[in-house]
Write a protein that holds these residues in place. Structure first.
Motif, short mmCIF file in Angstrom:
data_model
loop_
_atom_site.label_atom_id
_atom_site.label_comp_id
_atom_site.label_asym_id
_atom_site.label_seq_id
_atom_site.Cartn_x
_atom_site.Cartn_y
_atom_site.Cartn_z
N ARG A 1 -11.45 22.85 -103.68
CA ARG A 1 -11.17 22.28 -102.36
C ARG A 1 -10.09 23.07 -101.64
O ARG A 1 -10.19 23.35 -100.45
CB ARG A 1 -10.74 20.81 -102.51
CG ARG A 1 -10.31 20.15 -101.20
CD ARG A 1 -9.90 18.71 -101.43
NE ARG A 1 -8.73 18.59 -102.29
CZ ARG A 1 -7.48 18.68 -101.83
NH1 ARG A 1 -7.24 18.91 -100.56
NH2 ARG A 1 -6.46 18.54 -102.67
N ILE A 2 -9.04 23.44 -102.36
CA ILE A 2 -7.93 24.18 -101.76
C ILE A 2 -8.38 25.58 -101.34
O ILE A 2 -8.05 26.05 -100.25
CB ILE A 2 -6.75 24.26 -102.75
CG1 ILE A 2 -6.19 22.86 -103.01
CG2 ILE A 2 -5.66 25.19 -102.21
CD1 ILE A 2 -5.14 22.81 -104.10
N ILE A 3 -9.16 26.23 -102.19
CA ILE A 3 -9.61 27.59 -101.89
C ILE A 3 -10.58 27.60 -100.71
O ILE A 3 -10.50 28.47 -99.83
CB ILE A 3 -10.27 28.22 -103.14
CG1 ILE A 3 -9.21 28.50 -104.21
CG2 ILE A 3 -11.02 29.50 -102.78
CD1 ILE A 3 -9.77 29.01 -105.51
N ASN A 4 -11.48 26.63 -100.67
CA ASN A 4 -12.51 26.62 -99.64
C ASN A 4 -12.04 26.04 -98.32
O ASN A 4 -12.73 26.16 -97.30
CB ASN A 4 -13.74 25.84 -100.13
CG ASN A 4 -14.44 26.54 -101.27
OD1 ASN A 4 -14.52 27.76 -101.30
ND2 ASN A 4 -14.93 25.77 -102.23
N LYS B 1 -6.83 24.79 -94.74
CA LYS B 1 -5.97 23.75 -94.16
C LYS B 1 -5.93 22.49 -95.03
O LYS B 1 -5.49 21.44 -94.58
CB LYS B 1 -6.47 23.39 -92.76
CG LYS B 1 -6.35 24.51 -91.75
CD LYS B 1 -6.72 24.07 -90.36
CE LYS B 1 -8.20 23.81 -90.23
NZ LYS B 1 -8.59 23.43 -88.85
N ALA B 2 -6.37 22.61 -96.28
CA ALA B 2 -6.41 21.44 -97.17
C ALA B 2 -5.03 20.81 -97.30
O ALA B 2 -4.01 21.50 -97.36
CB ALA B 2 -6.94 21.86 -98.54
N ASN B 3 -5.02 19.50 -97.36
CA ASN B 3 -3.77 18.76 -97.54
C ASN B 3 -3.36 18.84 -99.02
O ASN B 3 -4.08 18.36 -99.89
CB ASN B 3 -3.96 17.31 -97.11
CG ASN B 3 -2.65 16.56 -97.04
OD1 ASN B 3 -1.60 17.15 -96.80
ND2 ASN B 3 -2.70 15.26 -97.25
N MET C 1 -0.35 20.63 -93.38
CA MET C 1 1.04 20.44 -92.99
C MET C 1 1.29 21.20 -91.70
O MET C 1 0.89 22.35 -91.56
CB MET C 1 1.98 20.95 -94.08
CG MET C 1 3.45 20.77 -93.75
SD MET C 1 4.51 21.44 -95.06
CE MET C 1 4.08 20.39 -96.41
N THR C 2 1.96 20.60 -90.73
CA THR C 2 2.23 21.24 -89.46
C THR C 2 3.71 21.46 -89.28
O THR C 2 4.54 20.84 -89.91
CB THR C 2 1.72 20.38 -88.30
OG1 THR C 2 2.26 19.07 -88.43
CG2 THR C 2 0.21 20.30 -88.30
#
Length: 243
Positions: free
Chosen positions: A41-44, A47-49, A1-2
């Motif tokens: 995926r979120i931890i690694n 910038k995960a969506n 998210m930007t």
């Protein structure tokens, strides 16, 4: 998210929070009902969506607010100058995941680029495409042409659709890393459809191009695109993704 000007992006620090609270990934999966692969995926990938619903589940499980496990970073790849060599190297990296190498022809002050696949004759499928960026307001990238072509015979619609999906995934990641606000994709723009059709199996030639168009729409929706609208009316072949 930007953020609104896309010079910054939001990162998560879920891994740090779990370590501080002495919560294992396995236990956190049990708390949230999210899969181990999703949490990993979120931890690694800071910038995960992460979807809004998923963010809410994580915040409630940790008993903290969204801002407590996120932070903002400047986006070094923000692209006010369009498709520069620096940015195209990023697309090279995304395409390398699928063993695809590209040749670029930027034009219009780097705001547009033609894309061709290297060593196309030894590949079963290859990509010719055109993309443009509009930096006048919120930055947008548009995939103008997205042609899959081949020098081989007996291709199937499924093969073509899978190749499209992989190429589109690479474009999505590329647009996100460049700091785009929105990615636009026209699902039925086949400039080379007659050429491609002659390389399909006899069965799939009958169904082309309606079947491939339908599959590409399904792929676009599965990857997170939504159908675009104009004056409240759905545009049949035009899809957008907002980051």
């Amino acid at each position: 998210m930007t953020c609104s000007n896309h010079t910054m992006y939001r990162c998560n620090k879920l891994g740090e929070i779990l370590k501080e609270k002495y919560i294992s990934q396995y236990k956190f999966c049990k708390f949230t009902g999210l899969s181990m692969s999703t949490i990993s995926r979120i931890i690694n990938n800071p910038k995960a969506n992460i979807t809004e619903d998923m963010s809410l589940v994580i915040s409630e499980a940790l008993h903290i607010g969204l801002d407590d496990w996120h932070y903002w970073r400047f986006n070094d790849l923000y692209a006010p100058n369009g498709f520069t060599n620096k940015h195209l190297k990023l697309l090279d990296k995304e395409m390398a995941i699928y063993n695809v190498s590209l040749v670029y022809q930027p034009y219009n002050s780097n705001n547009a680029v033609n894309i061709c696949t290297k060593r196309e004759r030894i590949r079963r499928e290859y990509l010719n495409a055109n993309m443009r960026v509009d930096m006048a307001g919120l930055p947008e990238m548009t995939i103008v042409d997205f042609d899959v072509m081949s020098h081989h015979n007996n291709l199937t619609i499924e093969e073509i659709s899978n190749f499209y999906a992989n190429m589109l995934r690479a474009m999505i990641n590329f647009a996100r890393e460049m700091g785009m606000y929105q990615l636009k994709y026209y699902t039925k723009n086949f400039g080379a459809q007659e050429y491609l059709a002659c390389h399909l199996t006899r069965h799939d030639q009958v169904n082309f191009p309606s079947s491939i168009s339908l599959q590409n729409k399904r792929v676009a929706k599965k990857l997170g695109f939504r159908q675009a609208t104009l004056s409240g009316n759905l545009l049949p072949n035009f899809y957008v993704m907002t980051f």
